[in-house]
Design an enzyme around this catalytic site. Structure first.
Site, mmCIF file in Angstrom:
data_model
loop_
_atom_site.group_PDB
_atom_site.id
_atom_site.type_symbol
_atom_site.label_atom_id
_atom_site.label_comp_id
_atom_site.label_asym_id
_atom_site.label_seq_id
_atom_site.Cartn_x
_atom_site.Cartn_y
_atom_site.Cartn_z
ATOM 1 N N TYR A 32 0.865 -1.183 0.000
ATOM 2 C CA TYR A 32 0.000 0.000 0.000
ATOM 3 C C TYR A 32 0.905 1.238 0.000
ATOM 4 O O TYR A 32 0.828 2.103 0.845
ATOM 5 C CB TYR A 32 -0.974 0.001 1.186
ATOM 6 C CG TYR A 32 -2.253 0.727 0.849
ATOM 7 C CD1 TYR A 32 -3.145 0.191 -0.090
ATOM 8 C CD2 TYR A 32 -2.563 1.965 1.408
ATOM 9 C CE1 TYR A 32 -4.302 0.864 -0.445
ATOM 10 C CE2 TYR A 32 -3.716 2.650 1.061
ATOM 11 C CZ TYR A 32 -4.587 2.085 0.133
ATOM 12 O OH TYR A 32 -5.730 2.746 -0.218
ATOM 13 N N HIS A 34 3.113 4.505 -0.482
ATOM 14 C CA HIS A 34 2.847 5.936 -0.587
ATOM 15 C C HIS A 34 4.179 6.669 -0.700
ATOM 16 O O HIS A 34 5.246 6.041 -0.720
ATOM 17 C CB HIS A 34 2.016 6.443 0.600
ATOM 18 C CG HIS A 34 2.536 5.988 1.928
ATOM 19 N ND1 HIS A 34 3.732 6.416 2.437
ATOM 20 C CD2 HIS A 34 2.040 5.105 2.826
ATOM 21 C CE1 HIS A 34 3.943 5.851 3.610
ATOM 22 N NE2 HIS A 34 2.933 5.029 3.868
ATOM 23 N N HIS A 37 7.230 5.673 1.354
ATOM 24 C CA HIS A 37 7.935 4.467 0.894
ATOM 25 C C HIS A 37 8.824 4.818 -0.310
ATOM 26 O O HIS A 37 9.955 4.344 -0.424
ATOM 27 C CB HIS A 37 6.941 3.398 0.418
ATOM 28 C CG HIS A 37 6.096 2.792 1.502
ATOM 29 N ND1 HIS A 37 4.727 2.951 1.550
ATOM 30 C CD2 HIS A 37 6.425 2.014 2.556
ATOM 31 C CE1 HIS A 37 4.250 2.279 2.595
ATOM 32 N NE2 HIS A 37 5.255 1.715 3.224
ATOM 33 N N GLN A 61 3.388 -9.941 13.052
ATOM 34 C CA GLN A 61 3.589 -8.703 13.807
ATOM 35 C C GLN A 61 2.270 -8.032 14.186
ATOM 36 O O GLN A 61 2.256 -6.931 14.726
ATOM 37 C CB GLN A 61 4.506 -7.738 13.055
ATOM 38 C CG GLN A 61 3.936 -7.124 11.783
ATOM 39 C CD GLN A 61 5.002 -6.348 11.023
ATOM 40 O OE1 GLN A 61 5.869 -6.908 10.375
ATOM 41 N NE2 GLN A 61 4.949 -5.025 11.103
ATOM 42 N N LYS A 149 9.774 7.436 11.161
ATOM 43 C CA LYS A 149 8.448 7.526 11.794
ATOM 44 C C LYS A 149 8.267 6.355 12.761
ATOM 45 O O LYS A 149 7.728 6.485 13.838
ATOM 46 C CB LYS A 149 7.331 7.526 10.754
ATOM 47 C CG LYS A 149 5.992 7.863 11.389
ATOM 48 C CD LYS A 149 4.843 7.465 10.531
ATOM 49 C CE LYS A 149 4.763 5.995 10.501
ATOM 50 N NZ LYS A 149 3.492 5.367 10.558
ATOM 51 N N GLN A 153 10.949 0.809 15.887
ATOM 52 C CA GLN A 153 11.269 -0.275 14.953
ATOM 53 C C GLN A 153 12.699 -0.123 14.431
ATOM 54 O O GLN A 153 13.474 -1.093 14.376
ATOM 55 C CB GLN A 153 10.269 -0.267 13.798
ATOM 56 C CG GLN A 153 10.655 -1.161 12.648
ATOM 57 C CD GLN A 153 9.542 -1.310 11.618
ATOM 58 O OE1 GLN A 153 8.616 -2.057 11.835
ATOM 59 N NE2 GLN A 153 9.654 -0.608 10.495
ATOM 60 N N MET A 184 3.060 10.399 7.000
ATOM 61 C CA MET A 184 2.492 9.443 6.037
ATOM 62 C C MET A 184 2.508 8.031 6.601
ATOM 63 O O MET A 184 3.490 7.597 7.213
ATOM 64 C CB MET A 184 3.269 9.477 4.733
ATOM 65 C CG MET A 184 2.927 10.690 3.934
ATOM 66 S SD MET A 184 3.546 10.522 2.273
ATOM 67 C CE MET A 184 3.164 12.165 1.679
ATOM 68 N N SER A 186 0.367 3.990 5.753
ATOM 69 C CA SER A 186 -0.673 3.281 4.999
ATOM 70 C C SER A 186 -1.983 3.309 5.776
ATOM 71 O O SER A 186 -3.066 3.302 5.201
ATOM 72 C CB SER A 186 -0.257 1.828 4.759
ATOM 73 O OG SER A 186 0.982 1.807 4.091
HETATM 74 O O1 PAF Z 1 7.486 -1.013 8.715
HETATM 75 C C1 PAF Z 1 6.930 -1.943 8.106
HETATM 76 O O2 PAF Z 1 6.250 -1.737 7.098
HETATM 77 C C2 PAF Z 1 7.084 -3.356 8.645
HETATM 78 O O3 PAF Z 1 7.107 -3.386 10.033
HETATM 79 C C3 PAF Z 1 8.285 -4.112 8.046
HETATM 80 C C4 PAF Z 1 9.595 -3.457 8.446
HETATM 81 C C5 PAF Z 1 8.174 -4.149 6.538
HETATM 82 C C6 PAF Z 1 8.308 -5.547 8.571
HETATM 83 O O4 PAF Z 1 7.158 -6.238 8.226
#
Ligand code: PAF
Length: 282
Positions: A32, A34, A37, A61, A149, A153, A184, A186
């Site tokens: 998805y 944007h 990305h 996750q 953002k 992570q 931004m 998804s």
């Molecule tokens: O940030 C994300 O979109 C997800 O957590 C990732 C890093 C692709 C892992 O699934």
């Protein structure tokens, strides 16, 4: 642009690229796509001469009551966008390819995951580190790019790479925002028109914190209280956390006498939004 769905093919293409002397950048995504990305991809292209992106909505996750099933998906649109920025390979495996029967291994970063989103999304980061570790082993990148953002992570993945001696350079890219300031994501697609002004309370509260610090307030609790009050003024909002913490350990800070991270998670209607900013005394 080549589309690959199996682990075996992806690994042999990555091996061939490496043998030919190419450097590989990976942008892992859940699709998805944007503009944020696409920005990660542009950064990837500047750092390597082969760009791989992965598109995989990773079930491990998501918690049982989270939005895995309804997470927005648009594979056709994603491929078009990936093509527009010059992606070389899109790795988009089906779930059974990533988690075949018998799968039972988890990669876990211990301490960093016990703060912020880790508290309200138990198991989330284990899912993230496990899938990212797998994606690294499958696409064999020299460089991997993530958005700031998702600050926690990025911190957790950087720790995993360091602790497990993965020979991969992790690059964090500043948050890309809509014209109105909304970070931004998804998940912004879930917001209704009437919820959108409430979603902007996140960015406004980051600005408020900055302003308070600029005027000399260094008591973290006072800033957190003001931020919470601002968010609560907006309808549809429910605060998950507002935290001022150490940007490296993510442990709470009482006084902002060095660089601090202000991190927020707020539900607007059913949509959980996050945002963050580094606070610095000028
Ligand atoms: O940030 C994300 O979109 C997800 O957590 C990732 C890093 C692709 C892992 O699934």
């Amino acid at each position: 642009m080549k589309i690959i769905e199996t682990v075996r093919e992806m690994q042999s293409v990555a091996d061939a690229m490496r043998s030919a002397g190419h450097t590989i950048a990976l942008v892992p995504t859940m699709g998805y796509l944007h503009e944020a990305h696409l920005e990660l991809m542009r950064v990837g292209k500047r750092h390597a001469n082969k760009l791989i992106i992965s598109i995989f909505v990773n079930p491990t996750q998501f918690g049982p009551s989270e939005d895995y099933e309804r997470y927005p998906r648009d594979p056709e649109g994603d491929l078009e966008k990936a093509r527009s920025v010059g992606v070389d390979i899109v790795f988009m495996p089906p779930v059974e390819e990533m988690y075949p029967e018998g799968f039972q291994t988890t990669v876990k970063v211990e301490k960093l995951t016990q703060h912020l989103c880790g508290l309200s999304r138990p198991g989330h980061f284990d899912g993230v580190t496990t899938v990212v570790c797998k994606l690294f082993n499958i696409t064999k990148p020299h460089i991997a790019i993530f958005g700031q953002k998702d600050y926690q992570q990025l911190a957790v993945i950087s720790r995993m790479v360091m602790d497990l001696n993965m020979d991969i350079q992790i690059i964090g890219v500043p948050t890309v925002r809509e014209a109105d300031g909304l970070a931004m994501s998804s998940r912004n697609a879930y917001l209704t028109q009437e919820q959108r002004p409430s979603a902007l309370s996140l960015k406004k509260s980051l600005e408020l914190a900055d302003e308070m610090l600029r005027k000399g307030e260094t008591d973290a609790k006072a800033i957190v209280r003001a931020v919470e009050a601002l968010i609560k003024e907006h309808p549809f909002t429910e605060i998950d956390y507002v935290s001022i913490c150490d940007p490296v350990t993510l442990e709470d800070m009482d006084r902002i006498d060095q660089e601090a991270l202000l991190a927020l998670a707020v539900k607007v209607g059913h949509t959980r939004l996050i945002d963050n900013q580094i606070l610095k005394r000028k």
